[in-house]
Design a protein around this motif. Structure first.
Motif, PDB file in Angstrom:
ATOM      1  N   THR A   1       0.830  -1.195   0.000  1.00 48.65           N
ATOM      2  CA  THR A   1       0.000   0.000   0.000  1.00 48.65           C
ATOM      3  C   THR A   1       0.869   1.252   0.000  1.00 48.65           C
ATOM      4  OG1 THR A   1      -0.166  -0.209   2.404  1.00 48.65           O
ATOM      5  CG2 THR A   1      -2.011  -1.035   1.102  1.00 48.65           C
ATOM      6  N   PRO A   2       0.528   2.210  -0.858  1.00 47.71           N
ATOM      7  CA  PRO A   2       1.287   3.466  -0.871  1.00 47.71           C
ATOM      8  C   PRO A   2       0.965   4.288   0.373  1.00 47.71           C
ATOM      9  CG  PRO A   2      -0.567   3.549  -2.413  1.00 47.71           C
ATOM     10  CD  PRO A   2      -0.516   2.158  -1.854  1.00 47.71           C
ATOM     11  N   PRO A   3       1.773   5.245   0.751  1.00 49.69           N
ATOM     12  CA  PRO A   3       2.978   5.691   0.060  1.00 49.69           C
ATOM     13  C   PRO A   3       4.256   4.974   0.486  1.00 49.69           C
ATOM     14  CG  PRO A   3       2.468   7.185   1.861  1.00 49.69           C
ATOM     15  CD  PRO A   3       1.397   6.132   1.863  1.00 49.69           C
ATOM     16  N   PHE A   4       4.178   4.077   1.496  1.00 51.42           N
ATOM     17  CA  PHE A   4       5.401   3.469   2.028  1.00 51.42           C
ATOM     18  C   PHE A   4       5.511   1.993   1.652  1.00 51.42           C
ATOM     19  CE2 PHE A   4       8.515   2.257   5.291  1.00 51.42           C
ATOM     20  CZ  PHE A   4       9.376   3.323   5.189  1.00 51.42           C
TER      21      PHE A   4
ATOM     22  N   TYR B   1       0.851   1.096  -8.589  1.00 56.30           N
ATOM     23  CA  TYR B   1      -0.130   1.193  -7.503  1.00 56.30           C
ATOM     24  C   TYR B   1      -1.443   0.522  -7.901  1.00 56.30           C
ATOM     25  CZ  TYR B   1       2.713   4.640  -4.926  1.00 56.30           C
ATOM     26  OH  TYR B   1       3.698   5.263  -4.209  1.00 56.30           O
TER      27      TYR B   1
END
Length: 195
Positions: free
Chosen positions: A141-144, A165
């Motif tokens: 999962t974004p952002p990390f 993504y």
């Protein structure tokens, strides 16, 4: 490891040896490359050790201050059902997965989670599987999302981060579906545990 031929540490050593042999075969085992890999290893290992030291100190402070016991008492005295508490714990893990790496999440949450799980009588193997699935979702999962950066690094130049993504979304939904099934039908996990 899966076949039982080697422990995790031995498997790591075998993986490092295989990497060195491959680098030798490809002619890229130079002093400069070896030095870069050693510096990278020291950097990652050092940061992990600092996280572990900080998390251990955090856990000790929680224990000595009585914060963990107070949290357990608060949850036990609340009107929430066991399932509500467990879903809340898993939701916290999913939210933390957006912003924090998995090692840090484990070090921050486990000092709180383990006493709660022990006092509520939850099957630790069952919850451990759900916990690890939350960690896996955090990688996507974004952002990390660490795996998203890995995918961007190996993807052809025309592939954008947004495309990566979007490509990860089905895997996140499938993992959430698997978590829901394990939550509703614990025997999916516990049927294979001897004791």
């Amino acid at each position: 490891m899966t076949g039982g031929w080697a422990t995790p540490t031995e498997s790591s050593a075998l993986g490092a040896l295989a990497t060195i042999l491959l680098a030798l075969c490809y002619g890229s085992l130079t002093r400069a490359n070896l030095w870069k890999s050693l510096i990278g290893t020291i950097s990652i290992s050092g940061s992990l050790l600092f996280i572990i030291v900080g998390a251990t100190t955090f856990a000790q402070l929680l224990s000595f201050s009585g914060a963990t016991a107070g949290l357990v008492e608060t949850i036990q005295s609340s009107q929430f059902s066991q399932n509500t508490v467990l879903i809340g714990m898993l939701a916290i893990l999913l939210i933390l997965g957006f912003f924090i790496d998995q090692t840090s999440i484990m070090m921050i949450t486990l000092p709180f989670y383990m006493p709660i799980l022990r006092t509520t009588g939850v099957d630790l193997v069952w919850f451990g599987i759900l916990y690890l699935l939350c960690m896996q979702i955090g990688l996507l999962t974004p952002p990390f999302g660490l795996l998203l950066f890995v995918l961007k690094g190996v993807a052809p130049p025309g592939i954008s981060v947004g495309t990566i993504y979007r490509a990860a979304i089905p895997y996140v939904w499938l993992t959430l579906l698997m978590m829901a099934l394990i939550f509703v039908f614990p025997a999916i996990v516990t049927a294979f545990v001897t004791n």
